[in-house]
Motif scaffolding. Structure first.
Motif, PDB file in Angstrom:
ATOM      1  N   GLN A 152      28.193  59.185  41.791  1.00 10.25           N
ATOM      2  CA  GLN A 152      27.402  59.415  40.590  1.00 10.25           C
ATOM      3  C   GLN A 152      26.689  60.765  40.653  1.00 10.25           C
ATOM      4  O   GLN A 152      26.374  61.268  41.740  1.00 10.25           O
ATOM      5  CB  GLN A 152      26.355  58.313  40.435  1.00 10.25           C
ATOM      6  CG  GLN A 152      26.915  56.912  40.417  1.00 10.25           C
ATOM      7  CD  GLN A 152      25.811  55.879  40.402  1.00 10.25           C
ATOM      8  OE1 GLN A 152      24.747  56.104  39.831  1.00 10.25           O
ATOM      9  NE2 GLN A 152      26.041  54.737  41.026  1.00 10.25           N
ATOM     10  N   ASN A 198      22.467  57.601  47.952  1.00 11.13           N
ATOM     11  CA  ASN A 198      21.577  57.593  46.792  1.00 11.13           C
ATOM     12  C   ASN A 198      20.366  58.473  47.051  1.00 11.13           C
ATOM     13  O   ASN A 198      19.874  58.562  48.173  1.00 11.13           O
ATOM     14  CB  ASN A 198      21.130  56.169  46.472  1.00 11.13           C
ATOM     15  CG  ASN A 198      22.253  55.331  45.878  1.00 11.13           C
ATOM     16  OD1 ASN A 198      23.123  55.840  45.184  1.00 11.13           O
ATOM     17  ND2 ASN A 198      22.240  54.033  46.159  1.00 11.13           N
ATOM     18  N   ASP A 200      17.332  58.054  46.309  1.00 14.73           N
ATOM     19  CA  ASP A 200      16.120  57.341  46.702  1.00 14.73           C
ATOM     20  C   ASP A 200      16.245  56.672  48.056  1.00 14.73           C
ATOM     21  O   ASP A 200      15.338  55.962  48.490  1.00 14.73           O
ATOM     22  CB  ASP A 200      15.735  56.305  45.640  1.00 14.73           C
ATOM     23  CG  ASP A 200      16.846  55.272  45.412  1.00 14.73           C
ATOM     24  OD1 ASP A 200      17.903  55.368  46.071  1.00 14.73           O
ATOM     25  OD2 ASP A 200      16.649  54.369  44.577  1.00 14.73           O
ATOM     26  N   LEU A 241      25.695  52.092  34.039  1.00 17.32           N
ATOM     27  CA  LEU A 241      25.084  53.382  34.322  1.00 17.32           C
ATOM     28  C   LEU A 241      25.914  54.507  33.724  1.00 17.32           C
ATOM     29  O   LEU A 241      27.151  54.439  33.711  1.00 17.32           O
ATOM     30  CB  LEU A 241      24.963  53.588  35.826  1.00 17.32           C
ATOM     31  CG  LEU A 241      23.921  52.736  36.562  1.00 17.32           C
ATOM     32  CD1 LEU A 241      24.080  52.919  38.065  1.00 17.32           C
ATOM     33  CD2 LEU A 241      22.513  53.109  36.131  1.00 17.32           C
ATOM     34  N   SER A 243      26.972  58.324  34.145  1.00 21.71           N
ATOM     35  CA  SER A 243      26.990  59.382  35.155  1.00 21.71           C
ATOM     36  C   SER A 243      27.532  60.669  34.557  1.00 21.71           C
ATOM     37  O   SER A 243      28.742  60.814  34.322  1.00 21.71           O
ATOM     38  CB  SER A 243      27.850  58.942  36.357  1.00 21.71           C
ATOM     39  OG  SER A 243      27.896  59.957  37.340  1.00 21.71           O
ATOM     40  N   ASN A 249      19.270  60.857  35.655  1.00 15.32           N
ATOM     41  CA  ASN A 249      19.667  59.799  36.574  1.00 15.32           C
ATOM     42  C   ASN A 249      19.056  58.464  36.143  1.00 15.32           C
ATOM     43  O   ASN A 249      17.898  58.403  35.732  1.00 15.32           O
ATOM     44  CB  ASN A 249      19.215  60.125  37.997  1.00 15.32           C
ATOM     45  CG  ASN A 249      19.945  61.324  38.571  1.00 15.32           C
ATOM     46  OD1 ASN A 249      21.010  61.700  38.093  1.00 15.32           O
ATOM     47  ND2 ASN A 249      19.364  61.937  39.587  1.00 15.32           N
ATOM     48  N   GLY A 250      19.865  57.428  36.237  1.00 25.75           N
ATOM     49  CA  GLY A 250      19.389  56.105  35.841  1.00 25.75           C
ATOM     50  C   GLY A 250      19.618  55.769  34.384  1.00 25.75           C
ATOM     51  O   GLY A 250      19.241  54.675  33.937  1.00 25.75           O
ATOM     52  N   THR A 251      20.245  56.663  33.618  1.00 25.28           N
ATOM     53  CA  THR A 251      20.537  56.388  32.219  1.00 25.28           C
ATOM     54  C   THR A 251      21.541  55.251  32.116  1.00 25.28           C
ATOM     55  O   THR A 251      22.534  55.221  32.835  1.00 25.28           O
ATOM     56  CB  THR A 251      21.097  57.636  31.515  1.00 25.28           C
ATOM     57  OG1 THR A 251      20.136  58.694  31.583  1.00 25.28           O
ATOM     58  CG2 THR A 251      21.407  57.346  30.054  1.00 25.28           C
ATOM     59  N   THR A 252      21.289  54.308  31.217  1.00 28.40           N
ATOM     60  CA  THR A 252      22.166  53.160  31.047  1.00 28.40           C
ATOM     61  C   THR A 252      22.602  53.030  29.595  1.00 28.40           C
ATOM     62  O   THR A 252      22.025  53.647  28.693  1.00 28.40           O
ATOM     63  CB  THR A 252      21.470  51.852  31.473  1.00 28.40           C
ATOM     64  OG1 THR A 252      20.283  51.675  30.681  1.00 28.40           O
ATOM     65  CG2 THR A 252      21.105  51.885  32.950  1.00 28.40           C
ATOM     66  N   GLU A 265      18.423  57.008  27.665  1.00 30.02           N
ATOM     67  CA  GLU A 265      17.731  58.292  27.781  1.00 30.02           C
ATOM     68  C   GLU A 265      18.420  59.327  26.899  1.00 30.02           C
ATOM     69  O   GLU A 265      19.616  59.219  26.599  1.00 30.02           O
ATOM     70  CB  GLU A 265      17.708  58.777  29.237  1.00 30.02           C
ATOM     71  CG  GLU A 265      17.076  57.802  30.221  1.00 30.02           C
ATOM     72  CD  GLU A 265      15.582  57.661  30.034  1.00 30.02           C
ATOM     73  OE1 GLU A 265      14.990  58.573  29.432  1.00 30.02           O
ATOM     74  OE2 GLU A 265      15.015  56.657  30.493  1.00 30.02           O
TER      75      GLU A 265
END
Length: 438
Positions: A152, A198, A200, A241, A243, A249-252, A265
């Motif tokens: 991603q 990732n 995080d 998700l 990509s 990042n984290g857009t769904t 987003e």
């Protein structure tokens, strides 16, 4: 002052039938203020908002074991063998399936399976995403050795000749080969092993499905991705998700309507060409444990010769079931509840059947639910009075007395709401002389 404010004809012409047996929460609060709050009363002074808080807590607690607050939902179980927990679900009271005669057949919880989170592993069993990439010195483009749809945008890339903290800023897939662009140039020309993690620091989970959609466009600061010409986008589902370097990042995905996909987003830039592609990833996937459980058909009720469950053919009880687990000695089916994901998982022999979920809520889901049966009205007053006194310094001396009154009022409400009728009890007890087999 009379409580009925409408004529009988208005009542039967309306749609609020049976509402006289209930009293609203607002009326409970008003009546409590009149009877319990004021000079020379149990509670000298208190804000209405404080009474409202304790009244709502009373409804919640009494809804669990005093009020008749059981709700139900009926669905036809889809091929996924899962049912979404209701929005106001707190706990279940019964889960069953319905046979062809409309009889409810109880299902039983299983303690021997679950749906754990599947973690991505390489061939050696390590928790890592590894790929071999072809690097070019002083270039940020890397061609990988295969297609890696689960890489991603935003992932951290590490390798012997990759600068520290380099991240993936773009991906593309052509002829089953993934090409990535990273945030820093490589310092070597040749092939080497790269690791992806990732940003995080969390583990990478196995994806349930991935889908690469080509020929898409979007505008800057927009939440719409449009595919043209309109081809099949049914593989893109809500929750996937997104990509792509133009989306945070984290857009769904929050909606799919024809060829238009709505994202959670806004895009940071506009698409540069209709040849753009976006990778959609659904994670995490189902575990191997769940896949095996949902596809197993060994406990089918059609197997009359199977000794792992009971059927209506009693002549097979010749000792082969000795030691069987009682909760498994039935052919209706089993289930387990995944509270983390909000799903009920069913065994494969329930697939396609009508399933009923009976559950309890806390009585605060909607304004229509925030009512109290008149049999429990006194229990509400005693509960609120005890709760208020127990949270004030001056009311501590009254707490023991109010607590006894609260428990007595709740017991009385339970007896009244149990709705025991003498003639019904007599009819049931007529079978008291029958032998009960254990």
């Amino acid at each position: 002052m009379a409580l009925l404010t409408q004529t009988q004809q208005d009542y039967y012409d309306g749609n609020d039938f049976g509402g006289y047996q209930f009293i609203s929460l607002d009326d409970i609060i008003t009546n409590f203020t009149v009877a319990y709050v004021g000079e020379n009363k149990i509670i000298p002074k208190i804000k209405r908002t404080d009474i409202a808080f304790h009244a709502q807590r009373a409804i919640q607690e009494l809804s669990f074991d005093t009020f008749k607050s059981i709700k139900s939902q009926e669905i036809t179980l889809p091929p996924s063998n899962t049912m979404v927990l209701p929005q106001d679900y707190v706990n279940y009271t019964k889960i069953c399936c319905v046979d062809g005669n409309g009889i409810e057949r109880p299902l039983y919880p299983t303690r021997h399976t679950s749906n754990p989170t599947p973690i991505l592993q390489d061939s050696d069993g390590d928790y890592s995403l590894i790929a071999v990439g072809t690097l070019i010195d002083a270039d940020a483009t890397i061609v990988l050795d295969n297609e890696y749809a689960n890489i991603q945008v935003g992932m951290v890339v590490s390798g012997p000749n990759i600068p520290n903290n380099a991240v993936v800023i773009a991906t593309s897939n052509v002829n089953d080969i993934t090409t990535i662009e990273i945030s820093a140039n490589a310092t070597y020309s040749g092939t080497e092993t790269l690791a992806f993690t990732n940003s995080d620091g969390s583990l990478i989970l196995e994806e349930q499905s991935t889908f690469i959609l080509e020929n898409v466009t979007w505008a800057a600061g927009d939440d719409k991705i449009t595919q043209a010409p309109n081809t099949d986008v049914s593989n893109v589902t809500v929750g996937m998700l997104v990509s792509h370097e133009d989306f945070p990042n984290g857009t769904t995905v929050v909606d799919v309507n024809g060829a238009v996909i709505t994202t959670s987003e806004l895009s940071t830039l506009a698409s540069i060409a209709t040849t753009n592609e976006v990778t959609f990833i659904s994670t995490p996937g189902d575990s191997t444990t769940w896949d095996s459980y949902s596809s197993d058909t060994s406990n089918s009720t059609g197997d009359a010769n199977g000794y792992n469950h009971d059927t209506d053919i009693y002549d097979l009880n010749v000792g082969q079931r000795y030691g069987v687990h009682p909760e498994m000695a039935q052919g209706n089916g089993t289930y387990y509840i995944d509270n983390l994901k909000g799903l009920i998982h069913f065994s494969s022999n329930v697939s396609g059947k009508t399933v009923i979920l009976k559950y309890i809520s806390d009585g605060l889901g909607t304004n229509e639910e925030m009512v109290v049966h008149k049999f429990a009205e006194e229990a509400m007053y005693k509960y609120i009075a005890c709760a208020i006194a127990s949270t004030t310094v001056t009311g501590q001396a009254l707490v023991p007395r109010l607590k006894k009154e609260k428990y007595a009022a709740i017991r009385q409400a339970k007896l009244r709401l149990s709705n025991i009728k003498l003639n019904e009890l007599i009819q049931i007890m007529r079978g008291k002389s029958k032998w009960i087999k254990h």
